[in-house]
Design a protein around this motif. Structure first.
Motif, short mmCIF file in Angstrom:
data_model
loop_
_atom_site.label_atom_id
_atom_site.label_comp_id
_atom_site.label_asym_id
_atom_site.label_seq_id
_atom_site.Cartn_x
_atom_site.Cartn_y
_atom_site.Cartn_z
N VAL A 179 4.35 49.19 -30.73
CA VAL A 179 4.48 50.09 -29.58
C VAL A 179 5.65 49.68 -28.67
O VAL A 179 6.24 50.51 -28.00
N PHE A 180 6.03 48.40 -28.69
CA PHE A 180 7.15 47.96 -27.87
C PHE A 180 8.46 48.56 -28.38
O PHE A 180 9.37 48.82 -27.60
N VAL A 181 8.57 48.81 -29.69
CA VAL A 181 9.75 49.48 -30.24
C VAL A 181 9.74 50.94 -29.77
O VAL A 181 10.77 51.48 -29.38
N HIS A 182 8.58 51.54 -29.82
CA HIS A 182 8.45 52.93 -29.38
C HIS A 182 8.78 53.07 -27.89
O HIS A 182 9.41 54.06 -27.48
N ALA A 183 8.37 52.10 -27.08
CA ALA A 183 8.69 52.16 -25.64
C ALA A 183 10.20 52.19 -25.44
O ALA A 183 10.70 52.94 -24.60
N ARG A 184 10.94 51.44 -26.24
CA ARG A 184 12.41 51.48 -26.15
C ARG A 184 12.93 52.84 -26.62
O ARG A 184 13.82 53.42 -26.00
N GLU A 220 18.46 30.47 -34.86
CA GLU A 220 19.70 29.74 -35.17
C GLU A 220 19.40 28.41 -35.85
O GLU A 220 20.10 28.01 -36.79
N ASN A 221 18.35 27.74 -35.42
CA ASN A 221 17.96 26.47 -36.03
C ASN A 221 17.47 26.67 -37.47
O ASN A 221 17.92 25.98 -38.39
N ASP A 222 16.59 27.64 -37.69
CA ASP A 222 16.02 27.87 -39.02
C ASP A 222 17.06 28.40 -40.00
O ASP A 222 16.99 28.12 -41.20
N LEU A 223 18.01 29.18 -39.50
CA LEU A 223 19.03 29.77 -40.36
C LEU A 223 20.25 28.86 -40.53
O LEU A 223 21.04 29.05 -41.44
N GLY A 224 20.40 27.91 -39.63
CA GLY A 224 21.55 27.01 -39.71
C GLY A 224 22.87 27.69 -39.42
O GLY A 224 23.90 27.35 -39.99
N VAL A 225 22.84 28.68 -38.52
CA VAL A 225 24.04 29.43 -38.19
C VAL A 225 23.97 29.84 -36.72
O VAL A 225 22.90 30.12 -36.19
N SER A 226 25.13 29.84 -36.05
CA SER A 226 25.20 30.34 -34.67
C SER A 226 25.46 31.83 -34.70
O SER A 226 26.12 32.34 -35.60
N ILE A 227 24.97 32.50 -33.69
CA ILE A 227 25.14 33.95 -33.59
C ILE A 227 26.08 34.22 -32.42
O ILE A 227 25.79 33.87 -31.28
N ASN A 228 27.21 34.86 -32.74
CA ASN A 228 28.28 35.03 -31.75
C ASN A 228 27.94 36.00 -30.63
O ASN A 228 28.13 35.71 -29.47
N ARG A 229 27.50 37.19 -30.97
CA ARG A 229 27.25 38.23 -29.98
C ARG A 229 25.75 38.49 -29.88
O ARG A 229 25.18 39.11 -30.76
N SER A 230 25.17 38.02 -28.76
CA SER A 230 23.73 38.24 -28.61
C SER A 230 23.33 38.28 -27.14
O SER A 230 24.06 37.78 -26.27
N TYR A 231 22.20 38.89 -26.93
CA TYR A 231 21.58 38.98 -25.60
C TYR A 231 20.11 38.65 -25.75
O TYR A 231 19.53 38.84 -26.83
N VAL A 232 19.50 38.21 -24.66
CA VAL A 232 18.05 38.03 -24.62
C VAL A 232 17.49 39.11 -23.71
O VAL A 232 17.83 39.16 -22.52
N ILE A 233 16.70 40.01 -24.29
CA ILE A 233 16.07 41.09 -23.54
C ILE A 233 14.61 41.15 -23.96
O ILE A 233 14.30 41.60 -25.07
N PRO A 234 13.69 40.69 -23.13
CA PRO A 234 12.27 40.71 -23.51
C PRO A 234 11.77 42.13 -23.76
O PRO A 234 12.31 43.10 -23.22
N ASN A 235 10.74 42.25 -24.59
CA ASN A 235 10.11 43.54 -24.84
C ASN A 235 9.50 44.05 -23.54
O ASN A 235 8.87 43.29 -22.80
N GLY A 236 9.67 45.33 -23.31
CA GLY A 236 9.05 45.96 -22.15
C GLY A 236 7.61 46.33 -22.46
O GLY A 236 7.19 46.36 -23.62
N ILE A 237 6.86 46.61 -21.43
CA ILE A 237 5.48 47.06 -21.59
C ILE A 237 5.36 48.41 -20.92
O ILE A 237 5.76 48.58 -19.76
N ASP A 238 4.85 49.38 -21.64
CA ASP A 238 4.58 50.70 -21.09
C ASP A 238 3.38 50.57 -20.16
O ASP A 238 2.24 50.59 -20.60
N THR A 239 3.65 50.42 -18.86
CA THR A 239 2.56 50.15 -17.92
C THR A 239 1.72 51.38 -17.61
O THR A 239 0.66 51.26 -16.99
N ILE A 240 2.15 52.54 -18.07
CA ILE A 240 1.30 53.73 -17.93
C ILE A 240 0.23 53.69 -19.02
O ILE A 240 -0.96 53.86 -18.75
#
Length: 188
Positions: free
Chosen positions: A11-16, A158-178
């Motif tokens: 449902v968090f994907v659907h909220a987006r 990044e640790n498990d894959l052994g690779v750095s990721i160049n372009r990334s953001y951290v955006i927590p999942n939203g919650i449909d509060t309705i």
């Protein structure tokens, strides 16, 4: 993805997706090999196509010809397809698709869980090398961006894959509060 029969599915994907509808056309195209046939429906104004066929998945994506592809729960089966599209990609990483099976051992606590664990380990051993390759290719292009739902997931991936990721953001999942309104709970 949520449906009338499964209102709590991702449902968090659907909220987006519902938020994206305010600014763009949206079509959810899902790949689910366990299905027997294509499943098409609309859920809260979001059109959805889920297919067990990688060919149908590919054709739907190519025919829809989106300006931007937003990916959740990316699967190793279609990573090369996504790279070949030459479209801006926004790849959400929730954990499953980019972290080691060993981080999920707490989900398997009973003997009856072993068949599910073995299946998960087998898939994870295909997923992680494919994801590592995908990220290495993504790092060579400026049209692929990753979104992590937490800093912890980014660091673990990044640790498990052994690779750095160049372009990334951290955006927590939203919650449909309705739909999921706050309800004070007692200690019990």
């Amino acid at each position: 993805y949520p449906s009338p029969d499964l209102v709590y599915g991702d449902v968090f994907v659907h909220a987006r997706a519902k938020q994206y509808l305010k600014y763009a056309q949206v079509l959810v195209i899902g790949y689910k090999p366990a299905l027997n046939s294509d499943y098409r429906y609309q859920y809260e104004s979001v059109p959805v196509i889920v297919t067990p066929s990688l060919t149908v998945f590919q054709n739907q994506l190519i025919n829809y010809n989106p300006d931007v592809v937003v990916v959740h729960f990316m699967n190793h089966s279609y990573m090369d397809l996504l790279l070949s599209l030459k479209k801006p990609l926004l790849v959400f990483i929730h954990g499953y698709e980019a972290t080691s099976w060993a981080r999920r051992l707490m989900n398997y606590t009973a003997l009856g869980d072993l068949p599910y664990l073995f299946k998960y380990v087998k898939n994870n051993r295909k997923q992680l090398p494919a994801m590592r390759h995908f990220i290495q290719k993504a790092n060579e292009h400026d049209n692929i961006t990753f979104v992590f739902v937490s800093r912890w997931i980014k660091n673990a991936a990044e640790n498990d894959l052994g690779v750095s990721i160049n372009r990334s953001y951290v955006i927590p999942n939203g919650i449909d509060t309705i739909q999921f309104g706050y309800q004070k709970k007692t200690e019990d």
